[in-house]
Design an enzyme around this catalytic site. Structure first.
Site: not given
Ligand code: AMP
Ligand code: TRP
Length: 326
Positions: A114, A195, A198
């Protein structure tokens, strides 16, 4: 028995990676006999650690809540909360800040990634992100966290923090385990070494319309050679598409390999596009229904948050008592 907690940042559109890596499991766990309690959160305090637009943010938070509901998170089985509406999350995070060595945080891959993508956003919150995540989970004495594979280092830190707290102030928190799906790392359609995320146009959002989905799958990069086989090491692009096909269609990877033995990429992609479109159709329909009554969505959130505050307050009181703060 499992006490479940998980969260998603409202930092962009929720995509197939989020769904296949996490949300799909969230929904399944609601009917698992081992499940004792569930809290799913829109982690809006995590979302402000990377660039965001304050004018859009409130809407994005509600959009994430709509996504949770539309994929099948059921408010009768799960609490559905906005992290910032339960102030105990940041309170416990502050306490954990005082026992977490900075060196544990500096070496985390997500922090480094990040920071590399927004170098100007180098602030305490970005470094501290995993401490808040540990607080999210431990605040409800949760012991099982359905997440994608990229979150494994954060779960490890959560366990380190729990252990350290227990050793300093007495037995309080149990070990936490991650729950992964078989599609715990869905890759970008444009750059299969990264991966799906978003940011960027490399993923399929749950809200993409059928033509956008068809176009994105058509444009997805493929590997050299024309064989359609699962080999994530040597054929990362087609393996990623096969994994998506497999999970959404329920057909085994072997059956798919056989089905496409003498077919080309474009036939495969056409079929996959229709699988994705068909799978997302009922989800999008439910989303439309929920979005027609945002007052009801707001009510689901506030009711859940009230209950979450009760649970969180009990944990926090125990923590504070152990530390001589009460
Ligand atoms: P985030 O978009 O970082 O808030 O991720 C939300 C949830 O989606 C988390 O549990 C991540 O580990 C999962 N996640 C995000 N991107 C991927 C991906 N490309 N493949 C599988 N899981 C993902
Ligand atoms: N860090 C996680 C992500 O980026 C989001 C998240 C924040 C989370 N707090 C959590 C996931 C607690 C599981 C449990 O995807």
């Amino acid at each position: 028995m499992n006490r479940i907690f998980s969260g998603v940042r409202p930092s962009g559109k929720i995509h197939l990676g989020n769904y296949l890596g996490a949300l799909k499991k969230w929904v399944e766990l609601q009917d698992d006999k081992q499940t004792e309690s569930i809290i799913y959160a829109v982690v809006d305090y995590h979302g402000i650690t990377t660039p965001f637009d304050p004018k859009e943010y409130k809407m994005q938070i509600m959009e994430a809540a709509l996504d949770f509901l539309s994929v099948g998170v059921n408010p009768e089985k799960s609490l559905l909360i906005r992290q910032s509406h339960v102030p105990q999350h940041t309170e416990l995070a502050w306490i954990f800040n005082t026992i977490t060595p900075v060196s544990w945080l500096e070496r985390l891959p997500n922090y480094k990634e990040k920071l590399a993508s927004s170098p100007k956003y180098n602030h305490m919150g970005l470094l501290d992100y995993p401490v808040l995540m540990a607080a999210d989970i431990l605040l409800y004495k949760s012991n099982a966290v359905p997440v994608g594979e990229d979150q494994k280092p954060h779960i490890d830190i959560t366990n380190e923090i729990a252990k350290k707290f227990n050793s300093m102030f007495g037995e309080t928190f149990e070990p936490v385990k991650p729950i992964f799906t078989e599609a715990a790392r869905i890759m970008s359609l444009q750059e299969p070494s990264k991966k799906m995320s978003k940011t960027g146009d490399d993923g399929i959002a749950l809200t993409d319309d059928p033509d956008a989905i068809r176009e994105k799958i058509k444009r997805a990069v493929t590997d050299s050679g024309s064989e359609i086989i699962y080999d994530s090491k040597n054929k990362p692009a087609i393996s990623n598409l096969l994994m998506i096909y497999h999970v959404l269609s329920g057909k085994s990877l072997e059956d798919l390999t056989e089905q496409y033995q003498n077919k080309n990429y474009s036939q495969f992609k056409n079929d996959l596009a229709e699988i994705v479109v068909g799978y997302l159709e009922p989800i999008q329909k439910r989303r439309k229904e929920f979005s027609g009554d945002m007052d009801a969505v707001e009510k689901i959130l506030t009711n859940s948050e009230k209950k979450a505050i009760d649970m969180a307050s009990a944990t926090l009181a125990g923590v504070k008592a152990k530390m001589g703060l009460l």
